[in-house]
Design an enzyme around this catalytic site. Structure first.
Site, mmCIF file in Angstrom:
data_model
loop_
_atom_site.group_PDB
_atom_site.id
_atom_site.type_symbol
_atom_site.label_atom_id
_atom_site.label_comp_id
_atom_site.label_asym_id
_atom_site.label_seq_id
_atom_site.Cartn_x
_atom_site.Cartn_y
_atom_site.Cartn_z
ATOM 1 N N ASN A 13 19.096 -2.357 -1.858
ATOM 2 C CA ASN A 13 18.432 -3.508 -2.471
ATOM 3 C C ASN A 13 17.727 -3.033 -3.738
ATOM 4 O O ASN A 13 16.731 -2.317 -3.657
ATOM 5 C CB ASN A 13 17.427 -4.090 -1.461
ATOM 6 C CG ASN A 13 16.522 -5.137 -2.080
ATOM 7 O OD1 ASN A 13 16.831 -5.695 -3.135
ATOM 8 N ND2 ASN A 13 15.393 -5.400 -1.423
ATOM 9 N N LYS A 15 16.130 -4.809 -5.856
ATOM 10 C CA LYS A 15 14.977 -5.665 -6.204
ATOM 11 C C LYS A 15 15.072 -6.073 -7.682
ATOM 12 O O LYS A 15 16.161 -6.316 -8.170
ATOM 13 C CB LYS A 15 13.667 -4.950 -5.890
ATOM 14 C CG LYS A 15 13.664 -4.342 -4.486
ATOM 15 C CD LYS A 15 12.307 -3.928 -4.036
ATOM 16 C CE LYS A 15 12.431 -3.178 -2.722
ATOM 17 N NZ LYS A 15 11.214 -3.197 -1.952
ATOM 18 N N HIS A 99 13.891 -11.553 2.995
ATOM 19 C CA HIS A 99 13.228 -10.256 2.756
ATOM 20 C C HIS A 99 11.717 -10.488 2.796
ATOM 21 O O HIS A 99 11.236 -11.542 2.368
ATOM 22 C CB HIS A 99 13.658 -9.710 1.391
ATOM 23 C CG HIS A 99 13.222 -8.294 1.166
ATOM 24 N ND1 HIS A 99 11.940 -7.983 0.786
ATOM 25 C CD2 HIS A 99 13.880 -7.122 1.304
ATOM 26 C CE1 HIS A 99 11.831 -6.658 0.686
ATOM 27 N NE2 HIS A 99 12.997 -6.103 0.996
ATOM 28 N N GLU A 101 9.405 -9.533 0.971
ATOM 29 C CA GLU A 101 8.800 -9.871 -0.329
ATOM 30 C C GLU A 101 9.007 -11.348 -0.651
ATOM 31 O O GLU A 101 8.156 -11.976 -1.277
ATOM 32 C CB GLU A 101 9.387 -8.964 -1.428
ATOM 33 C CG GLU A 101 8.835 -7.546 -1.308
ATOM 34 C CD GLU A 101 9.756 -6.457 -1.820
ATOM 35 O OE1 GLU A 101 10.738 -6.758 -2.507
ATOM 36 O OE2 GLU A 101 9.488 -5.273 -1.506
ATOM 37 N N GLU A 171 12.766 -4.475 9.159
ATOM 38 C CA GLU A 171 12.016 -3.812 8.094
ATOM 39 C C GLU A 171 10.527 -4.017 8.331
ATOM 40 O O GLU A 171 9.977 -5.064 7.942
ATOM 41 C CB GLU A 171 12.388 -4.406 6.736
ATOM 42 C CG GLU A 171 13.843 -4.266 6.372
ATOM 43 C CD GLU A 171 14.034 -4.275 4.863
ATOM 44 O OE1 GLU A 171 14.578 -3.299 4.347
ATOM 45 O OE2 GLU A 171 13.612 -5.235 4.208
ATOM 46 N N GLY A 177 8.377 0.292 0.650
ATOM 47 C CA GLY A 177 7.866 0.738 -0.643
ATOM 48 C C GLY A 177 6.562 1.512 -0.558
ATOM 49 O O GLY A 177 5.903 1.742 -1.571
ATOM 50 N N SER A 217 11.255 2.579 3.354
ATOM 51 C CA SER A 217 11.135 3.952 2.848
ATOM 52 C C SER A 217 12.197 4.905 3.399
ATOM 53 O O SER A 217 11.908 6.069 3.664
ATOM 54 C CB SER A 217 9.725 4.491 3.102
ATOM 55 O OG SER A 217 8.762 3.692 2.436
HETATM 56 C C1 PEP Z 1 13.586 -2.923 0.900
HETATM 57 O O1 PEP Z 1 13.359 -3.360 -0.202
HETATM 58 O O2 PEP Z 1 14.232 -3.609 1.704
HETATM 59 C C2 PEP Z 1 13.070 -1.601 1.271
HETATM 60 C C3 PEP Z 1 13.239 -1.202 2.492
HETATM 61 O O3 PEP Z 1 12.428 -0.879 0.288
HETATM 62 P P1 PEP Z 1 12.012 0.685 0.336
HETATM 63 O O4 PEP Z 1 13.241 1.446 0.821
HETATM 64 O O5 PEP Z 1 11.666 1.024 -1.071
HETATM 65 O O6 PEP Z 1 10.886 0.811 1.294
#
Ligand code: PEP
Length: 261
Positions: A13, A15, A99, A101, A171, A177, A217
């Site tokens: 992803n 973003k 997601h 976000e 997640e 992040g 992460s």
């Molecule tokens: C994501 O955006 O779905 C995500 C898991 O980000 P990150 O790997 O940066 O934590």
């Protein structure tokens, strides 16, 4: 079916990162890397502006393309939105839905997630439905309750045959992040629950071949231990998917973990 649980599924992803030239350069590198890594499934999820060119650049490549969001109507006066047929039209196979976000900053709810999933399926897109708890919910012992309600409401009204075509990404919000990763045990506990919930509601057959991704992460240093877990079939990667080298390295570790499971 565009995916299989026989291979680790690694989705990146991006973003709101990368211009069109940056995106095309990245997928050219990733395509080259993927040719030595046929035992993994690769998906890139660029921003809308780069989707068309990325999709063209990947024609004939095993690397597939997904979008980060969509609206549930087919067309109409919905300024700023993009529909499932529009995504199909430019070569998308997947679409990330719900997601954290989007839930946090753009008001997405389980109900909008459910509408989007239904529309995506009706138009032949594979939804990657994101679920996960906040730090506060985890600390209060509400992880499973939260995840359960997101699954039940997100998949409301869907027959087993439809649920089979959905990918779920667990997640934990506190791990996205932040550099904090759920331990393999913490992740496996929730993944096991998700699979058992799918079995209970939609049957063992759907549950046993469901792809359940972990996200939060994920990087080359932790992908092996996460993917070694029984119920983790792949990763939804944010930050570490922005460079072809680290994304390919995650896939390499995932392949090793899958082979040793
Ligand atoms: C994501 O955006 O779905 C995500 C898991 O980000 P990150 O790997 O940066 O934590």
């Amino acid at each position: 079916m565009n995916f299989t649980h026989e291979k680790p599924f690694i989705a990146g992803n991006w973003k709101m990162f990368k211009t069109v030239p940056e995106a095309v350069e990245m997928v050219q590198k990733l395509h080259e890397a993927s040719l030595g890594l046929e035992k993994a499934q690769f998906v890139v999820v660029p921003p809308f502006t780069a989707l068309y060119e990325v999709s063209r650049a990947l024609q004939g490549s095993p690397v597939q393309v997904g979008a980060q969001n969509m609206y549930w109507e087919e067309q109409g006066a919905f300024t700023g939105e993009v529909s499932a047929p529009m995504l199909k039209d430019i070569g998308c196979i997947y679409v990330v839905i719900g997601h954290s976000e989007r839930r946090q900053y753009f008001g997405e709810t389980n109900e909008t997630v459910n509408n989007k999933i239904k529309a995506a399926l009706n138009h032949g897109l594979v939804p990657i439905m994101c679920i996960g708890e906040s730090l506060e919910e985890r600390e209060n012992g509400n992880t499973i309750t939260k995840v359960q309600s997101q699954i039940i409401e997100g998949l409301k009204g869907l027959e087993a045959e439809k649920v089979r075509q959905i990918i779920i990404a667990y997640e934990p919000i506190w791990a996205i992040g932040t550099g904090l990763t759920a331990t393999p045990d913490q992740a496996q506990e929730v993944h096991r629950f998700i699979r058992s919930n799918l079995a209970e509601k939609h049957g063992n057959d759907v549950a046993s071949c469901a792809i359940i991704l972990y996200g939060g992460s994920v990087k080359p240093e932790n992908s092996y231990s996460l993917l070694k877990e029984k119920d983790i079939n792949g990763a939804l990667v944010g930050g570490a998917s922005l460079k072809a080298e680290s994304f390919a390295e995650i896939a390499k570790k995932a392949i090793k973990a899958y082979e040793e499971k």
